[in-house]
Design an enzyme around this catalytic site. Sequence first.
Site, short mmCIF file in Angstrom:
data_model
loop_
_atom_site.label_atom_id
_atom_site.label_comp_id
_atom_site.label_asym_id
_atom_site.label_seq_id
_atom_site.Cartn_x
_atom_site.Cartn_y
_atom_site.Cartn_z
N TYR A 93 0.84 -1.20 0.00
CA TYR A 93 0.00 0.00 0.00
C TYR A 93 0.88 1.26 0.00
O TYR A 93 0.67 2.18 -0.80
CB TYR A 93 -0.92 0.00 1.22
N ALA A 138 -11.86 9.11 8.58
CA ALA A 138 -12.96 8.21 8.97
C ALA A 138 -13.80 7.84 7.76
O ALA A 138 -14.64 8.62 7.30
CB ALA A 138 -13.82 8.88 10.03
N THR A 139 -13.54 6.68 7.20
CA THR A 139 -14.31 6.15 6.06
C THR A 139 -14.52 4.66 6.31
O THR A 139 -13.88 4.08 7.20
CB THR A 139 -13.55 6.29 4.72
P1 NAP Z 1 -13.58 3.49 0.63
O1 NAP Z 1 -14.62 4.12 1.50
O2 NAP Z 1 -13.38 2.01 0.69
O3 NAP Z 1 -13.86 3.95 -0.88
C1 NAP Z 1 -13.12 3.45 -1.97
C2 NAP Z 1 -14.10 3.14 -3.10
O4 NAP Z 1 -13.33 2.70 -4.24
C3 NAP Z 1 -15.06 1.98 -2.73
O5 NAP Z 1 -16.36 2.26 -3.15
C4 NAP Z 1 -14.44 0.82 -3.49
O6 NAP Z 1 -15.34 -0.22 -3.79
C5 NAP Z 1 -13.95 1.52 -4.74
N1 NAP Z 1 -13.04 0.66 -5.48
C6 NAP Z 1 -12.10 -0.17 -4.98
N2 NAP Z 1 -11.51 -0.84 -5.97
C7 NAP Z 1 -12.08 -0.44 -7.13
C8 NAP Z 1 -11.89 -0.79 -8.48
N3 NAP Z 1 -11.01 -1.73 -8.86
N4 NAP Z 1 -12.63 -0.17 -9.42
C9 NAP Z 1 -13.56 0.77 -9.08
N5 NAP Z 1 -13.78 1.13 -7.79
C10 NAP Z 1 -13.05 0.53 -6.83
O7 NAP Z 1 -12.14 4.11 0.93
P2 NAP Z 1 -11.68 5.62 1.23
O8 NAP Z 1 -11.12 5.60 2.59
O9 NAP Z 1 -12.70 6.61 0.84
O10 NAP Z 1 -10.46 5.69 0.21
C11 NAP Z 1 -10.47 6.48 -0.96
C12 NAP Z 1 -9.03 6.72 -1.37
O11 NAP Z 1 -8.38 7.46 -0.34
C13 NAP Z 1 -8.22 5.44 -1.55
O12 NAP Z 1 -7.36 5.58 -2.67
C14 NAP Z 1 -7.43 5.36 -0.27
O13 NAP Z 1 -6.23 4.63 -0.43
C15 NAP Z 1 -7.18 6.83 0.02
N6 NAP Z 1 -6.86 7.14 1.41
C16 NAP Z 1 -7.71 6.83 2.41
C17 NAP Z 1 -7.36 7.15 3.71
C18 NAP Z 1 -8.25 6.83 4.90
O14 NAP Z 1 -7.78 6.97 6.04
N7 NAP Z 1 -9.49 6.45 4.69
C19 NAP Z 1 -6.14 7.78 3.99
C20 NAP Z 1 -5.30 8.07 2.92
C21 NAP Z 1 -5.67 7.76 1.64
P3 NAP Z 1 -15.36 -1.50 -2.80
O15 NAP Z 1 -16.04 -1.03 -1.53
O16 NAP Z 1 -16.14 -2.51 -3.57
O17 NAP Z 1 -13.93 -1.92 -2.57
#
Ligand code: NAP
Length: 262
Positions: free
Chosen positions: A168, A202-203
Amino acid sequence: MMDITLNAPKLFDLSGQVALVTGAGSGIGQRIAIGLAQCGADVALLDRRTDGGLAETAEAVAAAGRKSLSLAADVTSGPALAEAVARTEAELGPLSLAVNAAGIANANPAEEMAEDQFQTLMDINLKGVFLSCQAEARAMLAHGRGAIVNIASMSGVIVNRGLSQCHYNASKAGVIHMSKSMAMEWVDRGVRVNTISPGYTATPMNTRPEMVHQTKLFEEQTPMGRMASVDEMVGPAVFLLSDAASFVTGVDLLVDGGFCCW
Ligand code: NAP
């Protein structure tokens, strides 16, 4: 007389723009997609699942008085992304803004990680962002205008204490440097590319019940003493996509509550 014709608040107005947001069915992508609509953009909403999340996002975009288009596609497929961009342009108009937020996270000690766990994450988090940018930029370069924001992570800059997620962290470092590279390839053709690197947010990705102990640690380790809310990713995204950032390209904007200072 000094020229003060610039209307500063208007700089953040996205009226008349068409955006595509990946990962728009959940978390950061979902909230940013709604935020772009609230600033005046019509928004294509892309996620791999059609159930639940995307419909909720579409409802919120409609409540903001903007049009949306829901697209089920996997970001690991170039043809699916090309089709998503073509449908966006056919139904909403020329694509000018994009946010690539689709991503996954998981963990395993490096010495135990199976090759397919490493590869699957890289395919989504790094290749998926590449293919998304490629499909979006092909349209934007043809129009001579566009702005892309890729959601990286502070994990692309630091190593999260206690989290065994070398794949990651490497994927996010890759997103940051790849975005700078694309920014320079397209710098003289009207397309800007920047990244946002969120801290702990928070997600659904990290508020699952089994993460309760972990989220307490995340809060303790963050100088501001808490995780970010998804709302706090909207302003940075609107800024980087808008005319307020017309001279900003190739930048990684850390939105981490001070995490990387310590
Ligand atoms: P999330 O709530 O899980 O949202 C990510 C979305 O992307 C989900 O709906 C997921 O679907 C979708 N997805 C995953 N793989 C995919 C694919 N192959 N094709 C199309 N859609 C896909 O996560 P989030 O926390 O909002 O994360 C969003 C971004 O922010 C990510 O890149 C993550 O690495 C980054 N980020 C998050 C945090 C954090 O603390 N939350 C911190 C730093 C960076 P599924 O639910 O089916 O997997």
